[in-house]
Design a protein around this motif. Sequence first.
Motif, PDB file in Angstrom:
ATOM      1  N   THR A  43       0.873  -1.175   0.000  1.00 12.67           N
ATOM      2  CA  THR A  43       0.000   0.000   0.000  1.00 12.67           C
ATOM      3  C   THR A  43       0.904   1.216   0.000  1.00 12.67           C
ATOM      4  N   LEU A  44       0.629   2.136  -0.913  1.00 14.49           N
ATOM      5  CA  LEU A  44       1.386   3.385  -0.969  1.00 14.49           C
ATOM      6  C   LEU A  44       0.516   4.516  -0.453  1.00 14.49           C
ATOM      7  N   LEU A  45       1.098   5.294   0.467  1.00 16.12           N
ATOM      8  CA  LEU A  45       0.462   6.501   0.979  1.00 16.12           C
ATOM      9  C   LEU A  45       1.237   7.695   0.438  1.00 16.12           C
ATOM     10  N   PHE A  46       0.539   8.782   0.163  1.00 16.72           N
ATOM     11  CA  PHE A  46       1.133  10.005  -0.359  1.00 16.72           C
ATOM     12  C   PHE A  46       0.800  11.098   0.651  1.00 16.72           C
ATOM     13  N   VAL A  47       1.796  11.517   1.443  1.00 18.12           N
ATOM     14  CA  VAL A  47       1.518  12.380   2.590  1.00 18.12           C
ATOM     15  C   VAL A  47       2.316  13.670   2.565  1.00 18.12           C
TER      16      VAL A  47
END
Length: 138
Positions: free
Chosen positions: A96-100
């Motif tokens: 899972t990739l998060l973009f924060v």
Amino acid sequence: MSTRTDDQLPVPASLPDAARAAAARGEPLVVMVTLKGCAFCDVVRRSHLLPMLRRGEVAAVQVDMLDRQTPIVGFDQRPTTGQALARQWRIGVAPTLLFVDAQGRELAERLEGMGLADFYGPYLDERLRQARQRLAPR
């Protein structure tokens, strides 16, 4: 400070520090939630994120969703682990990739799982575009 081998993304000692460094470059921080031995994680890492990281196109780190040992400072400034972060973020699938942003706010829809390999690059590019657009000063 973070640790990394040539075939892995860095593991951040501090998520806020990593996110602030990314934001200083005008980039969101991409947090890859991974799992040791996950073949799909390896494909995403080797075929997409590592080449982009080496070219300076992305700021990316990884946390292992089952790691209870490696200390990481979370966005709340408290010590935590990859496993606790995955639980906090309600992540149930790797990768899972998060973009924060620098405060840990998600700037684009998560990229969960792998799906069709042919479409992963365009999905990743679109999430990065959205995150960069939201990160840009208004």
